[in-house]
Design an enzyme around this catalytic site. Structure first.
Site, PDB file in Angstrom:
ATOM      1  CE  LYS A   1      -2.006  -0.910   3.967  1.00 49.78           C
ATOM      2  NZ  LYS A   1      -1.334  -2.150   4.423  1.00 49.78           N
TER       3      LYS A   1
ATOM      4  NE  ARG B   1      -3.022  -1.338  11.108  1.00 53.27           N
ATOM      5  CZ  ARG B   1      -1.975  -0.840  10.451  1.00 53.27           C
ATOM      6  NH1 ARG B   1      -1.985   0.401  10.026  1.00 53.27           N
ATOM      7  NH2 ARG B   1      -0.926  -1.585  10.209  1.00 53.27           N
TER       8      ARG B   1
ATOM      9  NE  ARG C   1       8.160  -2.786   5.575  1.00 53.99           N
ATOM     10  CZ  ARG C   1       6.865  -2.523   5.776  1.00 53.99           C
ATOM     11  NH1 ARG C   1       6.159  -1.941   4.833  1.00 53.99           N
ATOM     12  NH2 ARG C   1       6.301  -2.874   6.902  1.00 53.99           N
TER      13      ARG C   1
ATOM     14  NE  ARG D   1       7.847  -0.939  10.061  1.00 57.20           N
ATOM     15  CZ  ARG D   1       6.639  -0.782   9.519  1.00 57.20           C
ATOM     16  NH1 ARG D   1       6.506  -0.138   8.373  1.00 57.20           N
ATOM     17  NH2 ARG D   1       5.570  -1.272  10.095  1.00 57.20           N
TER      18      ARG D   1
ATOM     19  NE  ARG E   1       3.242  -5.036  11.331  1.00 56.12           N
ATOM     20  CZ  ARG E   1       4.136  -4.733  10.407  1.00 56.12           C
ATOM     21  NH1 ARG E   1       5.324  -5.346  10.396  1.00 56.12           N
ATOM     22  NH2 ARG E   1       3.873  -3.827   9.507  1.00 56.12           N
TER      23      ARG E   1
HETATM   24  P1  AMP Z   1       2.050   0.164   9.557  1.00 50.37           P
HETATM   25  O1  AMP Z   1       3.300   0.912   9.213  1.00 50.37           O
HETATM   26  O2  AMP Z   1       0.821   0.697   8.892  1.00 50.37           O
HETATM   27  O3  AMP Z   1       2.192  -1.328   9.375  1.00 50.37           O
HETATM   28  O4  AMP Z   1       1.808   0.406  11.131  1.00 50.37           O
HETATM   29  C1  AMP Z   1       2.772   0.033  12.080  1.00 50.37           C
HETATM   30  C2  AMP Z   1       2.113  -0.071  13.449  1.00 50.37           C
HETATM   31  O5  AMP Z   1       1.576   1.208  13.843  1.00 50.37           O
HETATM   32  C3  AMP Z   1       0.931  -1.028  13.555  1.00 50.37           C
HETATM   33  O6  AMP Z   1       1.342  -2.372  13.758  1.00 50.37           O
HETATM   34  C4  AMP Z   1       0.185  -0.458  14.749  1.00 50.37           C
HETATM   35  O7  AMP Z   1       0.826  -0.785  15.968  1.00 50.37           O
HETATM   36  C5  AMP Z   1       0.348   1.043  14.540  1.00 50.37           C
HETATM   37  N1  AMP Z   1      -0.739   1.604  13.707  1.00 50.37           N
HETATM   38  C6  AMP Z   1      -0.632   2.179  12.481  1.00 50.37           C
HETATM   39  N2  AMP Z   1      -1.833   2.578  12.029  1.00 50.37           N
HETATM   40  C7  AMP Z   1      -2.733   2.262  12.992  1.00 50.37           C
HETATM   41  C8  AMP Z   1      -4.133   2.399  13.115  1.00 50.37           C
HETATM   42  N3  AMP Z   1      -4.881   2.951  12.146  1.00 50.37           N
HETATM   43  N4  AMP Z   1      -4.720   1.944  14.273  1.00 50.37           N
HETATM   44  C9  AMP Z   1      -4.000   1.410  15.262  1.00 50.37           C
HETATM   45  N5  AMP Z   1      -2.675   1.219  15.205  1.00 50.37           N
HETATM   46  C10 AMP Z   1      -2.029   1.648  14.077  1.00 50.37           C
END
Ligand code: AMP
Length: 221
Positions: free
Chosen positions: A13, A88, A127, A160, A171
């Site tokens: 994405k 989410r 990644r 990461r 996740r």
């Molecule tokens: P991402 O980079 O989108 O995979 O997000 C990394 C982490 O940030 C996730 O595993 C969550 O812990 C937190 N996170 C990001 N976006 C959200 C969201 N909309 N709601 C809750 N936690 C989020």
């Protein structure tokens, strides 16, 4: 154009959002990026979010929603935006609807990146991210010109913490339990478009381009 990019972690994405953001001149708003920056700079939001992120769990709705509501008030969103990684949960989706209603705006499309768990795992485990500018690479699919070094800014590439195996599993589980239902939520609103996240970067971009070609971009101005 107001867009949401929806799909599991590792669906690609963020990579696609960067390109679409440039093409339509609308900001790419990644809640993951905003939260990582908050952790990096040790802000109060960062302290609150850190432990959830480390475990691959969702940061509480109130915290994330507040971040997005504030971000959407910035003038660069007047022509639209791409939300990547938000909403989410159903609660986040409802809050977003309410917020947009207040400003008499609505979402145009939710692009669902349909991706197999195997592909998500392969993407996340390979990644690498630039420590300085946040650009994304992949050990196999998007190699930097020089190993371990960002093509764009020369920064150091790292993995990461939450892309490591143990957290990735969680996740994906969290996605299945808390986020997947949003597909039906947006389908029922008639704004869901599906692309295959299992294709490579160029192929997904082609699919998206075909979709956007059919849209009169000016209508969203
Ligand atoms: P991402 O980079 O989108 O995979 O997000 C990394 C982490 O940030 C996730 O595993 C969550 O812990 C937190 N996170 C990001 N976006 C959200 C969201 N909309 N709601 C809750 N936690 C989020």
């Amino acid at each position: 154009m107001r867009l949401i990019f929806l799909g599991p972690p590792g669906a690609g994405k963020g990579t696609q959002a960067k390109v679409v953001s440039e093409r339509f001149n609308i900001p790419h708003i990644s809640t993951g990026d905003i939260l990582r920056e908050a952790v990096r700079t040790n802000s109060p939001v960062g302290w609150q979010a850190k432990s959830y992120m480390e475990k691959g769990e969702l940061v509480p709705d109130e915290i994330v929603t507040k971040i997005v509501v504030e971000r959407l008030k910035m003038p660069d969103t007047s022509n639209g935006f791409i939300l990547d990684g938000f909403p989410r949960t159903k609660q986040q989706a409802v809050s977003l609807d309410e917020e947009l209603k207040k400003i008499k705006k609505a979402l145009d499309y939710v692009i669902y990146f349909k991706t197999s768990p195997q592909m998500s795992i392969a993407r996340l485990s390979g990644r690498r991210v630039c420590r300085s500018c946040g650009a994304n690479y992949h050990l196999v699919n998007i190699k930097p010109k020089k190993e371990g070094v960002c093509d764009l800014c020369g920064g150091e590439l790292y993995q990461r913490e939450d892309d490591k195996e143990k957290t990735v599993e969680n996740r994906l589980k969290v996605y299945q339990l808390q986020t997947r239902d949003l597909i039906d939520y947006y389908k029922s609103k008639g704004i869901l478009e599906t692309v295959s996240g299992d294709l490579n970067v160029e192929e997904v971009f082609d699919e998206l381009s075909k979709f956007f070609k059919n849209i009169d971009a000016h209508r969203f101005k």
